[in-house]
Design a protein around this motif. Structure first.
Motif, short mmCIF file in Angstrom:
data_model
loop_
_atom_site.label_atom_id
_atom_site.label_comp_id
_atom_site.label_asym_id
_atom_site.label_seq_id
_atom_site.Cartn_x
_atom_site.Cartn_y
_atom_site.Cartn_z
N GLY A 79 0.57 -1.56 0.12
CA GLY A 79 -0.16 0.19 0.52
C GLY A 79 0.63 1.44 0.38
N GLY A 80 0.41 2.40 0.58
CA GLY A 80 1.97 3.40 0.89
C GLY A 80 2.37 3.16 1.73
N ASN A 81 2.53 2.14 2.53
CA ASN A 81 3.96 1.80 3.21
C ASN A 81 5.02 1.05 2.74
N PHE A 82 6.48 1.74 3.29
CA PHE A 82 7.39 0.79 3.20
C PHE A 82 8.70 -0.04 4.03
N GLN A 83 8.98 -1.59 3.94
CA GLN A 83 9.74 -1.87 5.21
C GLN A 83 11.30 -2.18 4.75
N ILE A 84 12.14 -2.04 5.40
CA ILE A 84 13.32 -2.06 4.44
C ILE A 84 13.74 -3.50 5.81
N GLN A 85 14.47 -4.38 5.94
CA GLN A 85 14.73 -5.42 6.20
C GLN A 85 15.90 -5.82 5.85
N SER A 86 17.16 -5.62 6.70
CA SER A 86 18.84 -6.31 6.33
C SER A 86 18.62 -7.72 5.61
N SER A 87 19.27 -8.78 5.39
CA SER A 87 19.26 -9.93 4.65
C SER A 87 19.44 -10.89 5.65
N GLY A 88 19.21 -10.67 7.45
CA GLY A 88 18.50 -11.67 8.06
C GLY A 88 16.89 -11.15 8.31
N GLY A 89 16.78 -10.75 7.84
CA GLY A 89 15.72 -10.91 8.43
C GLY A 89 15.01 -9.28 8.79
N GLN A 90 15.73 -8.63 10.17
CA GLN A 90 15.43 -7.63 10.87
C GLN A 90 14.95 -6.45 10.35
N ILE A 91 14.13 -6.14 11.14
CA ILE A 91 13.77 -4.43 10.43
C ILE A 91 14.50 -3.49 11.04
N ILE A 92 14.54 -2.66 9.68
CA ILE A 92 15.59 -1.93 9.88
C ILE A 92 15.12 -0.46 9.94
N PHE A 93 14.27 -0.03 8.57
CA PHE A 93 13.73 1.57 8.32
C PHE A 93 11.78 0.56 8.19
N ALA A 94 11.55 1.43 8.72
CA ALA A 94 9.47 1.33 8.03
C ALA A 94 9.27 2.93 8.25
N GLY A 95 8.01 2.54 7.17
CA GLY A 95 7.44 4.16 7.27
C GLY A 95 6.44 4.20 6.39
N THR A 96 5.87 4.85 5.37
CA THR A 96 5.74 5.40 4.50
C THR A 96 6.00 6.28 3.22
N THR A 97 5.34 6.16 1.98
CA THR A 97 6.04 6.34 0.49
C THR A 97 4.76 7.51 0.06
N SER A 98 4.88 7.61 -0.65
CA SER A 98 4.57 8.92 -1.52
C SER A 98 5.45 8.63 -3.28
N ILE A 99 4.87 8.53 -3.93
CA ILE A 99 5.31 8.58 -5.18
C ILE A 99 4.90 9.10 -6.08
N ASP A 100 5.54 10.20 -7.19
CA ASP A 100 4.78 10.75 -8.64
C ASP A 100 5.35 10.34 -9.47
N PRO A 101 5.05 8.89 -10.65
CA PRO A 101 4.73 9.02 -11.69
C PRO A 101 5.03 10.31 -12.48
N SER A 102 4.59 10.57 -12.38
CA SER A 102 4.66 11.36 -14.18
C SER A 102 5.50 12.63 -14.05
N ALA A 103 6.13 12.81 -12.25
CA ALA A 103 6.73 13.31 -12.16
C ALA A 103 8.62 13.04 -12.98
N LYS A 104 9.48 14.06 -13.92
CA LYS A 104 10.15 12.86 -14.72
C LYS A 104 11.95 13.88 -14.28
N PRO A 105 12.78 12.47 -13.42
CA PRO A 105 11.88 11.29 -13.47
C PRO A 105 11.69 10.87 -12.52
N ALA A 106 10.64 10.39 -12.39
CA ALA A 106 9.66 9.70 -11.08
C ALA A 106 10.21 9.97 -9.80
N SER A 107 9.43 10.29 -9.32
CA SER A 107 9.39 10.91 -7.75
C SER A 107 9.38 9.58 -6.47
N ILE A 108 10.25 10.09 -5.31
CA ILE A 108 9.41 8.68 -4.35
C ILE A 108 9.93 9.60 -3.43
#
Length: 156
Positions: free
Chosen positions: A67-96
């Protein structure tokens, strides 16, 4: 018989419209947009360059969009960062933008750009230096304050 069928359909049509309206309200517009968002799912970092230097310690990290959330896990599976995202695919280049709510970067927003080519997702952002401006190209030269991440879609 044909006339009875038409009359039955005329009576059902408003019920079908009501059902569609209730379903759309229950899922909301975001529910339909999420299904069409090609970034959704899990991605594994295959190459990372941070401020001009290879960041081998980040290879294998897993980025998941839900959905509008993201999560980054280490290669060992530990959650390092998490939060929300917003993207603009119409921007040149697309922004996130990644708005961190968990982990060491809680309260910080990484501003970046992205491109999706088949099963490869490239993201360049200002995560090494929050004072750096949003990147305009997919490069992370020394002193830029940018990081370039190359991800492959995770296999199920």
């Amino acid at each position: 018989m044909r006339r009875d069928f038409k009359e039955l359909n005329r009576r059902r049509f408003p019920l079908v419209l009501l059902w569609l309206g209730i379903t759309a309200a229950a899922f909301g517009n975001a529910g339909f947009a999420v299904a069409a968002d090609p970034l959704q799912g899990a991605w594994v970092a295959t190459k990372v360059i941070s401020d001009g230097k290879p960041a081998e310690n980040l290879v294998g990290h897993r980025l998941t969009f839900d959905g509008g959330n993201f999560q980054i896990q280490s290669s060992g599976g530990q959650i390092i960062f998490a939060g929300t995202t917003s993207i603009d695919p119409s921007a040149k280049p697309a922004s996130i933008d990644f708005v961190n709510t968990q982990g060491d970067a809680a309260g910080a927003t990484w501003k970046g750009i992205y491109v999706l080519e088949g099963e490869t997702l490239s993201i360049c952002d200002n995560s090494p230096n929050l004072d750096a401006v949003r990147p305009t190209a997919f490069e992370a030269a020394s002193g830029s304050g940018h990081a370039l991440f190359i991800f492959e879609r995770a296999k199920p």
